[in-house]
Write a protein that holds these residues in place. Sequence first.
Motif, PDB file in Angstrom:
ATOM      1  N   PHE A 196       0.863  -1.160   0.024  1.00 42.07           N
ATOM      2  CA  PHE A 196       0.037   0.073   0.328  1.00 42.07           C
ATOM      3  C   PHE A 196       0.966   1.214   0.075  1.00 42.07           C
ATOM      4  O   PHE A 196       0.466   2.341   0.485  1.00 42.07           O
ATOM      5  N   CYS A 197       2.014   1.267  -0.696  1.00 44.21           N
ATOM      6  CA  CYS A 197       2.820   2.480  -0.876  1.00 44.21           C
ATOM      7  C   CYS A 197       2.050   3.229  -1.724  1.00 44.21           C
ATOM      8  O   CYS A 197       1.009   2.660  -2.550  1.00 44.21           O
ATOM      9  N   PRO A 198       2.507   4.485  -1.997  1.00 41.68           N
ATOM     10  CA  PRO A 198       1.717   5.443  -3.051  1.00 41.68           C
ATOM     11  C   PRO A 198       1.702   4.905  -4.329  1.00 41.68           C
ATOM     12  O   PRO A 198       0.400   4.988  -4.975  1.00 41.68           O
ATOM     13  N   ALA A 199       2.665   4.185  -4.788  1.00 43.65           N
ATOM     14  CA  ALA A 199       2.500   3.583  -6.351  1.00 43.65           C
ATOM     15  C   ALA A 199       1.517   2.575  -6.301  1.00 43.65           C
ATOM     16  O   ALA A 199       0.564   2.534  -7.152  1.00 43.65           O
ATOM     17  N   CYS A 200       1.383   1.682  -5.410  1.00 43.09           N
ATOM     18  CA  CYS A 200       0.569   0.582  -5.161  1.00 43.09           C
ATOM     19  C   CYS A 200      -1.155   1.051  -5.290  1.00 43.09           C
ATOM     20  O   CYS A 200      -1.991   0.634  -5.557  1.00 43.09           O
ATOM     21  N   ARG A 201      -1.090   2.263  -4.168  1.00 46.76           N
ATOM     22  CA  ARG A 201      -2.342   2.810  -4.073  1.00 46.76           C
ATOM     23  C   ARG A 201      -2.972   3.069  -5.290  1.00 46.76           C
ATOM     24  O   ARG A 201      -4.054   2.996  -5.700  1.00 46.76           O
ATOM     25  N   ASP A 202      -2.163   3.851  -6.009  1.00 48.05           N
ATOM     26  CA  ASP A 202      -2.530   4.507  -7.318  1.00 48.05           C
ATOM     27  C   ASP A 202      -2.800   3.311  -8.374  1.00 48.05           C
ATOM     28  O   ASP A 202      -3.702   3.424  -9.179  1.00 48.05           O
ATOM     29  N   GLY A 203      -2.063   2.369  -8.295  1.00 43.15           N
ATOM     30  CA  GLY A 203      -2.344   1.089  -9.204  1.00 43.15           C
ATOM     31  C   GLY A 203      -3.498   0.554  -8.977  1.00 43.15           C
ATOM     32  O   GLY A 203      -4.283   0.333  -9.809  1.00 43.15           O
ATOM     33  N   TYR A 204      -3.857   0.294  -7.645  1.00 47.62           N
ATOM     34  CA  TYR A 204      -5.429  -0.242  -7.362  1.00 47.62           C
ATOM     35  C   TYR A 204      -6.400   0.614  -7.805  1.00 47.62           C
ATOM     36  O   TYR A 204      -7.378   0.516  -8.454  1.00 47.62           O
ATOM     37  N   GLY A 205      -6.223   1.996  -7.767  1.00 44.91           N
ATOM     38  CA  GLY A 205      -7.035   3.008  -7.890  1.00 44.91           C
ATOM     39  C   GLY A 205      -7.426   3.100  -9.383  1.00 44.91           C
ATOM     40  O   GLY A 205      -8.253   3.157  -9.931  1.00 44.91           O
ATOM     41  N   GLY A 206      -6.304   2.895 -10.223  1.00 50.11           N
ATOM     42  CA  GLY A 206      -6.336   2.644 -11.642  1.00 50.11           C
ATOM     43  C   GLY A 206      -7.208   1.389 -12.252  1.00 50.11           C
ATOM     44  O   GLY A 206      -7.717   1.413 -13.294  1.00 50.11           O
ATOM     45  N   HIS A 207      -7.438   0.507 -11.249  1.00 51.80           N
ATOM     46  CA  HIS A 207      -8.157  -0.769 -11.576  1.00 51.80           C
ATOM     47  C   HIS A 207      -9.425  -0.571 -10.818  1.00 51.80           C
ATOM     48  O   HIS A 207     -10.224  -1.773 -10.842  1.00 51.80           O
ATOM     49  N   GLY A 208      -9.778   0.404 -10.271  1.00 48.37           N
ATOM     50  CA  GLY A 208     -11.141   0.529  -9.857  1.00 48.37           C
ATOM     51  C   GLY A 208     -11.441   0.406  -8.436  1.00 48.37           C
ATOM     52  O   GLY A 208     -12.470   0.170  -7.768  1.00 48.37           O
ATOM     53  N   LEU A 209     -10.334   0.134  -7.576  1.00 44.49           N
ATOM     54  CA  LEU A 209     -10.534  -0.273  -6.264  1.00 44.49           C
ATOM     55  C   LEU A 209     -10.110   0.938  -5.309  1.00 44.49           C
ATOM     56  O   LEU A 209      -8.774   1.794  -5.747  1.00 44.49           O
ATOM     57  N   ASP A 210     -10.618   1.539  -4.499  1.00 46.74           N
ATOM     58  CA  ASP A 210     -10.137   2.449  -3.319  1.00 46.74           C
ATOM     59  C   ASP A 210      -9.185   1.956  -2.507  1.00 46.74           C
ATOM     60  O   ASP A 210      -9.509   0.774  -1.698  1.00 46.74           O
ATOM     61  N   ALA A 211      -7.946   2.389  -2.439  1.00 45.04           N
ATOM     62  CA  ALA A 211      -7.055   1.815  -1.660  1.00 45.04           C
ATOM     63  C   ALA A 211      -7.303   1.856  -0.104  1.00 45.04           C
ATOM     64  O   ALA A 211      -6.996   1.035   0.439  1.00 45.04           O
ATOM     65  N   ASP A 212      -7.951   2.803   0.327  1.00 44.10           N
ATOM     66  CA  ASP A 212      -8.328   2.905   1.658  1.00 44.10           C
ATOM     67  C   ASP A 212      -9.379   1.584   2.156  1.00 44.10           C
ATOM     68  O   ASP A 212      -8.952   1.028   3.102  1.00 44.10           O
ATOM     69  N   GLU A 213     -10.389   1.564   1.330  1.00 44.17           N
ATOM     70  CA  GLU A 213     -11.264   0.543   1.412  1.00 44.17           C
ATOM     71  C   GLU A 213     -10.753  -0.757   1.460  1.00 44.17           C
ATOM     72  O   GLU A 213     -10.928  -1.757   2.241  1.00 44.17           O
ATOM     73  N   LEU A 214      -9.704  -0.931   0.463  1.00 42.60           N
ATOM     74  CA  LEU A 214      -9.050  -2.296   0.247  1.00 42.60           C
ATOM     75  C   LEU A 214      -7.896  -2.578   1.450  1.00 42.60           C
ATOM     76  O   LEU A 214      -8.129  -3.685   1.816  1.00 42.60           O
ATOM     77  N   ALA A 215      -7.410  -1.662   2.013  1.00 42.04           N
ATOM     78  CA  ALA A 215      -6.505  -1.891   3.203  1.00 42.04           C
ATOM     79  C   ALA A 215      -7.468  -2.309   4.302  1.00 42.04           C
ATOM     80  O   ALA A 215      -7.133  -3.234   5.076  1.00 42.04           O
ATOM     81  N   ALA A 216      -8.684  -1.429   4.457  1.00 40.46           N
ATOM     82  CA  ALA A 216      -9.693  -1.944   5.661  1.00 40.46           C
ATOM     83  C   ALA A 216     -10.120  -3.467   5.471  1.00 40.46           C
ATOM     84  O   ALA A 216     -10.303  -4.025   6.468  1.00 40.46           O
ATOM     85  N   ALA A 217     -10.481  -3.725   4.028  1.00 40.64           N
ATOM     86  CA  ALA A 217     -10.861  -4.973   3.909  1.00 40.64           C
ATOM     87  C   ALA A 217      -9.868  -5.953   4.174  1.00 40.64           C
ATOM     88  O   ALA A 217     -10.261  -7.408   4.613  1.00 40.64           O
ATOM     89  N   VAL A 218      -8.619  -5.869   3.822  1.00 39.62           N
ATOM     90  CA  VAL A 218      -7.417  -6.622   4.212  1.00 39.62           C
ATOM     91  C   VAL A 218      -7.510  -7.021   5.824  1.00 39.62           C
ATOM     92  O   VAL A 218      -7.375  -8.067   6.297  1.00 39.62           O
TER      93      VAL A 218
END
Length: 387
Positions: A196-218
């Motif tokens: 969940f570094c900035p580059a990966c957070r942007d990557g998830y966002g580019g695939h339609g996932l909100d990084a904060d919501e994904l981290a919480a789900a993990v």
Amino acid sequence: MKASAFLYPWDVNGDPRAAESVAGLGVRQATLAAAYHSTRALTPRHPRHRIVTAEHAAVLYPPGDRWHGRVLRPYPSGDWAAGDAYGEAADALASAGLEVHTWVVLAHNSRLGAEHPETSVVNAYGDRYPWAPCIAQPATRAYLVDLAAEAAVRPGARGTELESLGWYGLAHLHAHDKTGGVGLGDAGQYLMSLCFCPACRDGYGGHGLDADELAAAVRTALEPVWQGAPSDEGWAGVEKLLGETPANVTRAWRDATARTLQEEAVAAVRAAAPDGFQVLLHADPVSYHCGANAGVDPAHILSVADGVVVPCTGSPAPLTPFARAAREDTVLAANFTVVSGMGGSPTTLAADAARARRLGATELRLYHAGLASDRDLGVVRGVLAGL
């Protein structure tokens, strides 16, 4: 079957008998470390020392001019491999009649993470993994590609084996490790390895996932695991914990990130290498797996590299997916630990090699000629004489 033994330069340098001893095992090739992570290694036959402590990840030769002025650059070795330790050992091994290939460790570097923490994988809890550079970050990728080209193509080398050319995650041999108290299993390891570094957070966002919501789900998905519930094995276990859609989106992002890095690194090595230079990857046929044996898609990686080195200690089954995708000239090297004190079984090497050959192996890799006892090496010598 052609066999190669892994070695460190400090196994050879300063020991006038070492190169001939390795050649006497019956191997045709030495896979010699040119860039390696920190380690503490036994040298049971060396006339000058018995323990070598490599204090940090380093290149084992003088780094070149390409690194001048760059923030991310390889560290020169300390006195455990001073000067051009790789070149000295390579010359000795070649003089003993061995074909020398480089062994290059890439996305595994604790000193890089300590001095440049922004380069590290960050898990869903915000913990950094300093041993694991995040391969999604542009500056880290550029560093790894250039390191691959320089460390792989050393003078006289006939090929290279690239280790850790992909995602590194939670699993890591570490001094005084205390991470085994909860059985994470395959699925838990994956979730704890998501970055969940900035580059990966942007990557998830580019695939339609909100990084904060994904981290919480993990974090939510892992809560039963921390309480002692078993974590299912395989990809179905990841989907069960995280949910099918977010699991597959994260995998798509990470798979594409690793594939493009592997393509760039292999292309850089080929551009720097002479004709006929062999490029292999240490690889796992399950693309979401992390670690020294990078998770890959077998068909893809065999369209990029000349072959793979596959961990086979315990079972050669991981060869099968690669064999299905292999061309006639593909190298499938079955890697067996032959150090009994490290879980290897040199006494079963003949049977293991035969089974690996039936599953498609074309070559053998023996880990590790410098670490093994005289007894282990004696067994290996007898086995290779009969192959």
